[in-house]
Design an enzyme around this catalytic site. Structure first.
Site, PDB file in Angstrom:
ATOM      1  N   ASP A 114       0.798  -1.234   0.000  1.00  0.00           N
ATOM      2  CA  ASP A 114       0.000   0.000   0.000  1.00  0.00           C
ATOM      3  C   ASP A 114       0.829   1.281   0.000  1.00  0.00           C
ATOM      4  O   ASP A 114       0.317   2.354   0.303  1.00  0.00           O
ATOM      5  CB  ASP A 114      -0.953   0.006   1.208  1.00  0.00           C
ATOM      6  N   ASP A 155      -6.527  -3.508  -6.441  1.00  0.00           N
ATOM      7  CA  ASP A 155      -6.181  -2.227  -5.804  1.00  0.00           C
ATOM      8  C   ASP A 155      -4.710  -1.853  -6.057  1.00  0.00           C
ATOM      9  O   ASP A 155      -4.346  -0.684  -6.082  1.00  0.00           O
ATOM     10  CB  ASP A 155      -6.392  -2.287  -4.281  1.00  0.00           C
TER      11      ASP A 155
HETATM   12  N1  GLY Z   1      -7.500  -0.986  -0.942  1.00  0.00           N
HETATM   13  C1  GLY Z   1      -8.494  -1.460  -0.070  1.00  0.00           C
HETATM   14  C2  GLY Z   1      -9.856  -1.055  -0.445  1.00  0.00           C
HETATM   15  O1  GLY Z   1     -10.111  -0.522  -1.521  1.00  0.00           O
HETATM   16  O2  GLY Z   1     -10.738  -1.276   0.369  1.00  0.00           O
END
Ligand code: GLY
Length: 399
Positions: A115, A175
Site C-alpha cells: 500500500d 487495488d
Molecule cells: N485498498 C483497499 C480497499 O479498496 O478497500
C-alpha cells in the site's frame, strides 16, 4: 453469481448526461475547507490521547477513528489537505498538509505491504508536486525502493498482502494498480528505470489474469510464487468470487488510465475504455451513478452505496476524457454527473460527521465493516476529481 450481461460498447447518445449542473468550485471548496477544519480540530484533539495514530479514517458508531501510519489509508488525509491547499494556496493549509504528511514518513521503509502508493504518493507525492521539497523527493524514491522489494520476476507482479498466508501464496489485488503511480514517479525522479519496468510488468500481468471476458475484474488473484501460475481467482471485499466489487472496478479504471498516461501504451487506453464501458453500461448502476458496493450485490436496490467508488470513477473518467479518441465528451460529462450527484446528495451537512466531506461509502460489506460511512479516500478522490474538473474547465492539461 454469474453475470448475465456483456455490453462492450459505451452508450454515446445517452441524454441522461446532457443537463449536468454547473459546478461552482469556489463554493464547493469553501464548504470542504470548513468541514476539513472541523476534522483537523477533532483529529488534533483525539491525537492528544494517542499520538501514534496519525490520520482520521472513518467514523465508528459516530466516533472518529484514527489510524497509524502503517494503515493503508493513512496518506489520504494529508492528501485532502494538499488538495485544499492546491485550490486556495493559503499558508495555514500548507502548514497543516506538511504537518500531517510528516507523520507518514516512516512508512518509506515499511516493506510489509503493497500500500506504499496509497500512503506515500497521496501524501508526499502531492506535497512534492506542489512544493518541490527535495526531502519529499527522497521519501518518494526510498518508498519506491521499498515497494520494489515485493516484486517477483517469476510472477511478474508485486505481492499485495502477507496476511492469510494459510489461504494465499502470492496474492495480488486489483487495488495494487494504484500503487504503480509511485513507481512511475520514482523512475522519473531517480532516473532508475527499474521501477518503471516493475510497474509495466505488474500492469501487464494483471491485465492478463485479473479480468473476465466482460472486462469486469476479480478482486484477488493468487499466484504460485515458484511457477508464476495462477492458483485462484477470488474476492475478499466483494459479494462473491465471480461478482464485480464496485471499488475494485474503480481501481481498475483509474489504474489503467494512469498507466496509459505514464507509458503511452495504447493497450492500456483500450483496456481502461473497456473497463469504463463495463461500469457505465452496467444495468445495476443507479441513475445517479453512485454505485452499490458491488455490481452484483444480491438485494439491489436495497444495498449500501459506495461513494468512494463513485469518486474514484469520476476522477479516472476526467483523466480518460483527455486521452479517448471517440468518447472524450461522454467521459467528461459522465464524470460531471457523478460529481454533481456526490455534491448534491452525498455531502455531510456543515459541522456533521466529525468533519468528513462525503457520506455513504462502504469499506468491506462482507466483514460488516465500514458500511454506509464516511471514508477518507472518498473525500480524497472527490477533491481530486473536482480539481481535475476545474483544470479541464480552464482549458488546462491535467498532466
Ligand atoms: N485498498 C483497499 C480497499 O479498496 O478497500
Amino acid at each position: 453469481m454469474v453475470r448475465k450481461f456483456l455490453l462492450p460498447v459505451v452508450c454515446l447518445a445517452s441524454t441522461t448526461f446532457v443537463n449536468a449542473q454547473k459546478l461552482d468550485f469556489g463554493d464547493i471548496f469553501k464548504d470542504a475547507e470548513k468541514q476539513t477544519q472541523v476534522l483537523i480540530k477533532n483529529t488534533d484533539e483525539a491525537r492528544k490521547e494517542n499520538d501514534k495514530l496519525v490520520s482520521p479514517r472513518t467514523l465508528e458508531n459516530g466516533k472518529l477513528k484514527l489510524v497509524a501510519s502503517k494503515d493503508w489509508t493513512s496518506g489520504f488525509f494529508p492528501g485532502v489537505l494538499w488538495y485544499i491547499y492546491e485550490f486556495n494556496k493559503k499558508g495555514q493549509w500548507l502548514a497543516d498538509a506538511q504537518r500531517f504528511t510528516a507523520l507518514i514518513e516512516k512508512e518509506k521503509t515499511n516493506g510489509t505491504t503493497h500500500d506504499m502508493g496509497f500512503k506515500v504518493y497521496c501524501s508526499f507525492g502531492n506535497g512534492y508536486r506542489l512544493t518541490k521539497d527535495t526531502g519529499y523527493k527522497s521519501v518518494l524514491i526510498q518508498s519506491a525502493q521499498t515497494l520494489a522489494t515485493r516484486f517477483s520476476p517469476v510472477v511478474g507482479c508485486i505481492r499485495s498482502w502477507d496476511h492469510h498466508a494459510d489461504q494465499w501464496k502470492f496474492p495480488v489485488i486489483i487495488d495494487n494498480m494504484m500503487n504503480l503511480e509511485l513507481l512511475f514517479e520514482a523512475s522519473k525522479l531517480s532516473g532508475d528505470s527499474s521501477y518503471y519496468k516493475i510497474a509495466v510488468s505488474h500492469a501487464n500481468t494483471t491485465m492478463k489474469n485479473h479480468f473476465r471476458a466482460d472486462y469486469s475484474c476479480y478482486h484477488v488473484v493468487d499466484y504460485d510464487p515458484e511457477t508464476g501460475k495462477v492458483v485462484h481467482k477470488q474476492t475478499h471485499q466483494g459479494f462473491s468470487d465471480e461478482s464485480a466489487w464496485a471499488r475494485g472496478q474503480a481501481w481498475a479504471l483509474y489504474g489503467y488510465t494512469m498507466c496509459y498516461r505514464e507509458t503511452g501504451d495504447p493497450a492500456y487506453l483500450a483496456h481502461a475504455e473497456k473497463v469504463a464501458a463495463y461500469i457505465l453500461n452496467n444495468p445495476n448502476m443507479p441513475k445517479d451513478l453512485v454505485p452499490y458496493w458491488d455490481f452484483n450485490a444480491p438485494n439491489i436496490p436495497n444495498e449500501p452505496r459506495d461513494a468512494s467508488a463513485a469518486a474514484v470513477i469520476a476522477s479516472g473518467l476526467y483523466e480518460l476524457s483527455q486521452y479517448s479518441k471517440g468518447s472524450a465528451k461522454y467521459y467528461k460529462e459522465t464524470a460531471d454527473k457523478i460529481i454533481n450527484s456526490l455534491t448534491k446528495s452525498y455531502r455531510a451537512d456543515k459541522g456533521t460527521y466529525q468533519g468528513f466531506i462525503l457520506t455513504q461509502s462502504t469499506g468491506s460489506k462482507p466483514a460488516n465493516s465500514e458500511v454506509d460511512v464516511p471514508l477518507n479516500y472518498a473525500d480524497y478522490y472527490y477533491l481530486e476529481a473536482l480539481l481535475r474538473a476545474k483544470k479541464i474547465k480552464e482549458g488546462k492539461k491535467l498532466f
